[in-house]
Design an enzyme around this catalytic site. Structure first.
Site, short mmCIF file in Angstrom:
data_model
loop_
_atom_site.label_atom_id
_atom_site.label_comp_id
_atom_site.label_asym_id
_atom_site.label_seq_id
_atom_site.Cartn_x
_atom_site.Cartn_y
_atom_site.Cartn_z
N ARG A 24 -42.79 -26.02 26.37
CA ARG A 24 -43.14 -25.50 27.70
C ARG A 24 -44.57 -25.88 28.12
O ARG A 24 -45.22 -25.12 28.83
CB ARG A 24 -42.95 -23.99 27.77
N ARG A 28 -46.46 -23.12 33.77
CA ARG A 28 -47.40 -22.21 34.42
C ARG A 28 -48.76 -22.03 33.76
O ARG A 28 -49.66 -21.47 34.36
CB ARG A 28 -46.72 -20.85 34.62
N ARG A 37 -46.03 -26.30 42.09
CA ARG A 37 -44.94 -25.33 42.18
C ARG A 37 -45.00 -24.56 43.51
O ARG A 37 -43.97 -24.27 44.12
CB ARG A 37 -45.05 -24.39 40.99
N ASP A 74 -34.76 -28.49 33.19
CA ASP A 74 -34.35 -27.24 32.57
C ASP A 74 -33.00 -27.45 31.88
O ASP A 74 -32.23 -28.32 32.27
CB ASP A 74 -34.23 -26.12 33.60
N TYR A 152 -25.31 -18.75 28.58
CA TYR A 152 -25.62 -18.62 30.02
C TYR A 152 -24.36 -18.72 30.88
O TYR A 152 -24.24 -18.04 31.90
CB TYR A 152 -26.66 -19.67 30.45
O1 CP3 Z 1 -42.71 -28.33 29.44
C1 CP3 Z 1 -41.53 -28.26 29.09
O2 CP3 Z 1 -41.19 -27.77 28.02
C2 CP3 Z 1 -40.46 -28.91 29.98
C3 CP3 Z 1 -39.77 -28.03 30.85
C4 CP3 Z 1 -38.79 -26.97 30.39
C5 CP3 Z 1 -38.48 -25.87 31.24
N1 CP3 Z 1 -37.46 -25.17 30.65
C6 CP3 Z 1 -39.10 -25.59 32.55
C7 CP3 Z 1 -39.06 -24.24 33.10
C8 CP3 Z 1 -37.98 -26.85 29.24
C9 CP3 Z 1 -37.94 -27.71 27.98
C10 CP3 Z 1 -37.15 -25.71 29.43
C11 CP3 Z 1 -36.12 -25.29 28.45
C12 CP3 Z 1 -35.43 -24.01 28.64
N2 CP3 Z 1 -35.03 -23.42 29.81
C13 CP3 Z 1 -34.95 -23.20 27.58
C14 CP3 Z 1 -35.07 -23.53 26.11
C15 CP3 Z 1 -36.42 -23.24 25.56
C16 CP3 Z 1 -36.71 -21.78 25.39
O3 CP3 Z 1 -37.64 -21.31 26.07
O4 CP3 Z 1 -36.05 -21.11 24.59
C17 CP3 Z 1 -34.31 -22.08 28.15
C18 CP3 Z 1 -33.66 -20.93 27.40
C19 CP3 Z 1 -34.36 -22.23 29.56
C20 CP3 Z 1 -33.78 -21.34 30.62
C21 CP3 Z 1 -34.79 -20.78 31.53
N3 CP3 Z 1 -35.56 -21.52 32.42
C22 CP3 Z 1 -35.15 -19.41 31.70
C23 CP3 Z 1 -34.55 -18.26 30.92
C24 CP3 Z 1 -36.16 -19.36 32.67
C25 CP3 Z 1 -36.82 -18.13 33.27
C26 CP3 Z 1 -37.82 -17.54 32.35
C27 CP3 Z 1 -39.10 -18.36 32.29
O5 CP3 Z 1 -39.44 -18.82 31.21
O6 CP3 Z 1 -39.72 -18.52 33.34
C28 CP3 Z 1 -36.43 -20.70 33.08
C29 CP3 Z 1 -37.42 -21.11 34.11
C30 CP3 Z 1 -38.33 -22.24 33.80
N4 CP3 Z 1 -37.99 -23.41 33.17
C31 CP3 Z 1 -39.71 -22.32 34.19
C32 CP3 Z 1 -40.17 -23.58 33.75
C33 CP3 Z 1 -41.54 -24.16 33.95
C34 CP3 Z 1 -40.49 -21.28 34.96
C35 CP3 Z 1 -40.07 -21.15 36.37
C36 CP3 Z 1 -41.10 -21.48 37.43
O7 CP3 Z 1 -42.06 -22.25 37.24
O8 CP3 Z 1 -40.90 -20.96 38.49
#
Ligand code: CP3
Length: 342
Positions: A24, A28, A37, A74, A152
Site C-alpha cells: 500500500r 494515502r 485523489r 485494487d 468479497y
Molecule cells: O500501493 C499499493 O499497494 C497499490 C494499490 C493497492 C490498493 N489496494 C489501493 C487502494 C493494492 C495492492 C490493494 C490491494 C487490496 N485491496 C487488498 C489486499 C491487501 C490488503 O490490504 O490486505 C484488499 C483486501 C483490498 C480491498 C480494499 N480496497 C478495501 C477493503 C479498501 C477499503 C479500505 C482501505 O484500505 O481504504 C480498499 C480501498 C483502497 N485500495 C484504497 C487504496 C489506495 C483507499 C481508498 C482511497 O484512496 O480512497
C-alpha cells in the site's frame, strides 16, 4: 534494469543489500497521492484512469526511493470484471450490490471474461507505467487470491467474521469450489495479461487466509494457489497469505518464489519450516512506524539481523496504515538501505 534487486532476491540470486518496498505504498500516506485523489470524484475514477494510475504508482518510487513500484489498482477489479459491480464508499470501504449466495446467483457471473475488454484500463496503466519507469525499478503486478475474492463476492462488503463465506464451505461445498475455480481461471488470465504488458513480478494477496483452519486452507485455497503458481512461468510469483501461520508447511510446497509474511510470523521459525528454497518477504509490524526514530531503527535492524540468508525482501507485515507519517517510512527505508549484508 538499473535496480533489479527485487527480482534477484525473489530468484535467490546474490544481492549486496536487501530490497525494500511497502504494501500500500501508493496511497494515502503521500500528500501527493491525496492531491491526485481529490482531483477525481471517487476511488474508482482513479483506478479506471491509466494516466493517473501511472502517476500515483510512480510517486513512492520518486519520493520514498523504494526498490519496486506496484501498479495502482485494487483486487476488487476482478469481481467487477466477472459481473459484480462495486462501489468504494468513503470511510467505509467496498460495497457490492449483488452477492453470490446460491447457484442462481452464480449464473449472474460472466462465464468467460475477456481480460483485454474488461480490464484493459489496468493493462494500459501497466504499459504506461513501464514506459515512464524507464527500467529504474521492477514493476509489481497483483491480484487477490481466489479465497479473498470469494469472500468479497459472497459477503458483498468487508466483514469482521466473513461468516457468510465460511458458512458456504459447510453448506454448499460444491458451489464454493465451483466459484473458487472460476475466480482462479480469471485470475490466471489476468496475471498473464499483466505480465504480457510489463509486470516484472506478481503478488497474490490472500488477505483473509487467517480465518480458515489449516484443513480448510488445504482444501479451499492451496489447490487454487497452486494452479495460479503453476500457470505462471518465467515471472517470479509472491504469495502473501495473511495470518496463515498453521498453513506455512503447505504454502512452502507451492511452486512460487516468495512467501509474504505478516508480523505475527517469526522469521527464524518460518525459515526452518520453509527451508532455503523460497524467498521470504516482510514483515515489520506497520505500527512500529508510529514510534520514534531510534525505535524504528532498532526494530528494523532487529528484523534484518534475524535474516540468516540473502533470500529476503523487506516489507511491512501488512499494508501501511494511511495515517503513517511518511518521514517515518523514510527512516525505515534508509535503515534497510544502509544495512550491510554480513
Ligand atoms: O500501493 C499499493 O499497494 C497499490 C494499490 C493497492 C490498493 N489496494 C489501493 C487502494 C493494492 C495492492 C490493494 C490491494 C487490496 N485491496 C487488498 C489486499 C491487501 C490488503 O490490504 O490486505 C484488499 C483486501 C483490498 C480491498 C480494499 N480496497 C478495501 C477493503 C479498501 C477499503 C479500505 C482501505 O484500505 O481504504 C480498499 C480501498 C483502497 N485500495 C484504497 C487504496 C489506495 C483507499 C481508498 C482511497 O484512496 O480512497
Amino acid at each position: 534494469m538499473k535496480n533489479d534487486l527485487l527480482i534477484k532476491a525473489a530468484k535467490g540470486e546474490n544481492i549486496n543489500r536487501y530490497p525494500v518496498w511497502i504494501m500500500r505504498q501508493a496511497g494515502r500516506i503521500l500528500p501527493e497521492y491525496r492531491a491526485v485523489r481529490s482531483s477525481v470524484k471517487g476511488f474508482k475514477e482513479l483506478v479506471k484512469n491509466p494516466e493517473l494510475c501511472c502517476d500515483v504508482t510512480l510517486q513512492p518510487v520518486d519520493i520514498l526511493d523504494v526498490d519496486a513500484a506496484i501498479i495502482f489498482s485494487d483486487i476488487l477489479v476482478v469481481p467487477e470484471a466477472m459481473g459484480l459491480d462495486y462501489e468504494m464508499i468513503e470511510q467505509k470501504g467496498p460495497w457490492f450490490e449483488k452477492t453470490i449466495r446460491s447457484e442462481k446467483d452464480f449464473e449472474l457471473l460472466s462465464s468467460k471474461v475477456d481480460i483485454e475488454d474488461r480490464l484493459g484500463y489496468v493493462l494500459e496503466a501497466i504499459s504506461l507505467t513501464k514506459k515512464e519507469l524507464n527500467d529504474r525499478v521492477p514493476l509489481i503486478g497483483f491480484a487477490g487470491a481466489p479465497w479473498t475474492i470469494f469472500c468479497y463476492m459472497i459477503e458483498g462488503k468487508g466483514s469482521k467474521t466473513f461468516s457468510e463465506s465460511r458458512k458456504m464451505l459447510y453448506t454448499n461445498r460444491e458451489l464454493a469450489h465451483k466459484l473458487l475455480d472460476r475466480i482462479t481461471n480469471v485470475t490466471i488470465d489476468y496475471l498473464k495479461a499483466q505480465i504480457a504488458h510489463g509486470a516484472d513480478l506478481v503478488q497474490v494477496f490472500d488477505s483473509w487466509a487467517g480465518i480458515l483452519s489449516r484443513q480448510q486452507y488445504a482444501e479451499f485455497c492451496i489447490p487454487y494457489l497452486e494452479k495460479i503458481c503453476s500457470a505462471i512461468s518465467d515471472t517470479p510469483v509472491t504469495i502473501f497469505s495473511k495470518g496463515a501461520i498453521l498453513s506455512l508447511p503447505d504454502l512452502a510446497k507451492l511452486n512460487c518464489n516468495t512467501l509474504g509474511l505478516d508480523w505475527n510470523m517469526e522469521i527464524e521459525g518460518v525459515r526452518k519450516l520453509v527451508g532455503e528454497s523460497k524467498t521470504l518477504q516482510g514483515n515489520l509490524d506497520p505500527c512500529v512506524l508510529y514510534s520514534d526514530r531510534s525505535a524504528i531503527e532498532s526494530e528494523t535492524k532487529k528484523l534484518l539481523n534475524s535474516f540468516k540468508s540473502t533470500r529476503h525482501i523487506v516489507n511491512l507485515g501488512h499494508g501501511i496504515y494511511p495515517d503513517t507519517d511518511f518521514e517515518k517510512v523514510k527512516i525505515f527505508i534508509n535503515t534497510i538501505k544502509s544495512y550491510e549484508i554480513k
